[in-house]
Scaffold this active site. Structure first.
Site, mmCIF file in Angstrom:
data_model
loop_
_atom_site.group_PDB
_atom_site.id
_atom_site.type_symbol
_atom_site.label_atom_id
_atom_site.label_comp_id
_atom_site.label_asym_id
_atom_site.label_seq_id
_atom_site.Cartn_x
_atom_site.Cartn_y
_atom_site.Cartn_z
ATOM 1 N N LYS A 137 1.001 -1.532 -0.344
ATOM 2 C CA LYS A 137 0.100 -0.310 0.337
ATOM 3 C C LYS A 137 1.026 1.423 0.088
ATOM 4 O O LYS A 137 0.366 2.395 -0.983
ATOM 5 C CB LYS A 137 -1.141 -0.259 1.429
ATOM 6 C CG LYS A 137 -1.787 0.573 1.321
ATOM 7 C CD LYS A 137 -2.846 0.661 2.928
ATOM 8 C CE LYS A 137 -3.378 -0.422 3.294
ATOM 9 N NZ LYS A 137 -4.165 -0.426 4.309
ATOM 10 N N LYS B 215 1.792 -3.483 10.806
ATOM 11 C CA LYS B 215 0.856 -3.716 12.020
ATOM 12 C C LYS B 215 1.328 -4.851 13.596
ATOM 13 O O LYS B 215 2.086 -5.230 13.514
ATOM 14 C CB LYS B 215 0.068 -4.887 10.689
ATOM 15 C CG LYS B 215 -1.978 -4.810 11.126
ATOM 16 C CD LYS B 215 -1.552 -3.281 10.553
ATOM 17 C CE LYS B 215 -3.535 -2.822 10.235
ATOM 18 N NZ LYS B 215 -3.597 -2.274 9.380
#
Ligand code: GLU
Length: 472
Positions: A96, A108
Site C-alpha cells: 500500500k 502492523k
C-alpha cells in the site's frame, strides 16, 4: 462469515504477490525477500481486571519490510488477531505504501481482545502496557516504526500511545511522530479521521470517471445516483458512506455485525449514525428494511459494494451470488483470491484494498511530516496567499471596472488551511495512483486491478533492493 480453520490471510496476500510477480522479471530471491516478514514480535502481558482477577493478553507487532524506514501500519484490537493476520496486514501495508508513494515500509500490530468486554479505563491500561512492550524491544519510534489506528482503535488509543512513548523518551523533540491518527489537540492533523473514507471516495470517483470502463460494466460515469451498499459502519464504512453520499451516490444498504438495513431510496448516513449511537443498533431505522443476517446484504443488487469491515468476507462460497458491478475494498483483504477470480470472470470490477484504502496511511504521512516539522500546514503561507489573491482581485476589478459580490470575493481570496492542503494532497495521491494502476492494467492487458497495483508496488520496492546492489 464463518472462518475456515485452514484459512491463511497471509497466504492469500502472498498468492496475490506471486500472481503479480509472474508479470515481472525480478529474480525469485528478490520476490522471496519482498514477501517475507522481516521482524515478528509476539508477546503476552498480564493485566489486572477491575474485579481483581488477572488476564494474560496476546500482543503482536510485525515489521514486514524495512526497505523504507520507518515502518508504518495500524494497531488492531480484535478477537481475530493472530500471527497470521498481523503478518498479512503488515505485508499489505508495504504494498500500500509503495503504491501510494509514501516513504514507509509496512508494519502492523494487534491485541487479541474484544473491545466490548473492557471499560475505557481497562482499554487505556491495555494500550499503555502494549506500548511499553513495544518500547522495551525498540519496536516503536518516529524513525523506527509508527503505529496508527485500525479496527477497534482510534484517536483516543493513539493519544495514549503518544503519551506513553514521550514519558519514556523525555526530551525527544520528535516524540509525537511516534504514532499517527492522534487527536488534533495531541499533534494530530486535520482530516486524518475521515482520511480513509475520503480517499475511498476519491478513488471510486476516479474509477467511475472513464467512459470506456463504465460502458463495459453497463454503468454511466460519475458517482451521482450510483447505488451503494457498505459493509461496516466503523471509521472506514461511516466516512466512506458519508463522502459517497455527499457526491450524490445513494447509500441503499449498510451491514453491521448486529444486522443490516436496506432502503432502495437511500439512507441518510449521518442520521443513521446518530440512530445507532442512540439505540446501540443499526436496526429499526425509520422506513428501512431490517436484514437480520447482514451477510445477505452483500448479495443484494447494487452498482457498488464496499466491504469496509474485515478480511475474508467475499469468498469462493458467496462470490457467485454477488450482484454488484464494482467491488471497492475499504477493508484490508475482504476478497479472497478464489473470490476475486470468480468476480473477474463475471466481469465485476474489483478495486483493491492496497489502492482504495490507502487514504489513511497517506494522511498519516502528512501527520508524521507535521510532527517532524513541528508546524501546521498552511501556517506560514495562508495569509500571504490571501493577500496576493486580494491584490489580484482588486487589480481585475479595477481593470474591468466591476465590483465582485462579497461572497465571490471571499471564495477567491481565501487561502488554504490545513484541511484544504491535506485533502488536496490526498486527492492528488489517489488520482495519481489510479493512473499508475490503470496504465499497468492496460499495458499488460490484465483483468485484475489488484495484479496491476501489485506490479507497480513490487517494482518500486524492487528498485530499493536493486539500488543497494543486494540482488543482481
Ligand atoms: N490502519 C490503516 C491501514 O490499514 C492506517 C495505517 C496508517 O495510517 O499507518 O491502512
Amino acid at each position: 462469515m464463518a472462518t475456515d480453520p485452514n484459512y491463511s490471510f497471509y497466504e492469500d496476500v502472498n498468492q496475490f504477490v506471486d500472481k503479480a510477480a509472474k508479470h515481472t522479471e525480478h529474480p525469485a530471491g528478490l520476490i522471496q525477500q519482498i514477501k517475507s516478514c522481516n521482524s515478528i514480535y509476539k508477546f503476552n502481558f498480564p493485566i489486572k481486571m477491575e474485579d481483581g482477577t488477572y488476564q494474560v493478553l496476546e500482543g503482536y507487532r510485525v515489521q514486514h519490510s524495512q526497505h523504507k524506514q520507518p515502518t508504518k501500519g495500524g494497531i488492531r484490537f480484535a478477537e481475530t488477531v493472530n500471527e497470521d493476520e498481523v503478518k498479512a496486514l503488515a505485508a499489505l501495508m508495504t504494498y500500500k505504501c509503495a503504491l501510494a508513494n509514501v516513504p514507509f515500509g509496512g508494519a502492523k500490530g494487534g491485541v487479541r481482545i474484544n473491545v466490548r468486554n473492557y471499560s475505557v479505563d481497562m482499554l487505556e491500561k491495555i494500550t499503555r502496557r502494549y506500548t511499553s512492550e513495544l518500547i522495551r524491544k525498540n519496536f516503536i519510534g518516529p524513525a523506527i516504526d509508527v503505529p496508527a489506528p485500525d479496527y477497534g482503535t482510534g484517536a483516543r488509543e493513539m493519544a495514549w500511545i503518544a503519551d506513553t512513548y514521550s514519558t519514556f523518551n523525555p526530551g525527544q523533540v520528535n516524540s509525537n511522530g511516534c504514532v499517527t491518527g492522534k487527536p488534533l489537540t495531541q499533534s494530530g492533523v486535520r482530516g486524518r479521521t475521515e482520511a480513509t473514507g475520503m480517499g475511498l471516495m476519491f478513488g471510486l470517483r476516479q474509477a467511475v470517471s472513464y467512459k470506456e470502463d463504465m460502458d463495459e460494466l453497463g454503468l454511466t460515469t460519475g458517482l451521482e445516483g450510483k447505488r451503494v451498499i457498505v459493509q461496516g459502519f466503523g471509521n472506514v464504512g461511516y466516512y466512506s458512506a458519508k463522502a459517497l453520499q455527499d457526491e450524490g451516490a445513494l447509500i441503499i444498504g449498510i451491514a453491521e455485525y448486529e444486522g443490516g438495513v436496506y432502503d432502495e431510496n437511500g439512507l441518510d448516513v449521518e442520521d443513521l449514525f446518530r440512530h445507532r449511537r442512540e439505540t446501540k443498533s443499526i436496526l429499526n431505522y425509520k422506513n428501512a428494511k431490517n436484514v437480520e443476517n447482514s451477510n445477505e446484504l452483500l448479495e443484494y443488487e447494487c452498482d457498488i459494494l464496499v466491504p469496509a469491515a474485515l478480511e475474508n468476507q467475499i469468498t469462493g462460497e458467496n462470490a457467485p451470488r454477488i450482484k454488484a458491478k464494482i467491488v471497492g475494498e475499504g477493508a484490508n483483504g475482504p476478497v479472497t483470491p478464489d473470490a476475486e477470480n470468480i468476480l473477474l470472470e463475471k466481469g465485476v470490477m474489483v478495486i483493491p484494498d492496497m489502492y482504495l484504502n490507502s487514504g489513511g496511511v497517506t494522511v498519516s504521512y502528512f501527520e508524521w511530516l507535521k510532527n517532524l516539522s513541528r508546524v501546521s500546514f498552511g501556517k506560514m503561507d495562508k495569509r500571504w496567499e490571501e493577500m496576493n489573491n486580494l491584490r489580484m482581485v482588486q487589480a481585475i476589478e479595477q481593470a474591468t471596472n466591476t465590483t465582485l459580490s462579497e461572497n465571490i470575493r471571499k471564495t477567491l481570496v481565501r487561502g488554504a488551511d490545513e484541511r484544504d492542503l491535506v485533502m488536496s494532497g490526498l486527492e492528488e495521491t489517489m488520482v495519481n495512483s489510479y493512473q499508475h494502476v490503470r496504465d499497468m492494467l492496460k499495458r499488460k492487458n490484465l483483468k485484475s486491478m489488484r495484479t496491476a497495483a501489485m506490479i507497480v508496488a513490487i517494482n518500486r520496492i524492487a528498485i530499493s533492493y536493486l539500488d543497494l546492489g543486494i540482488f543482481p
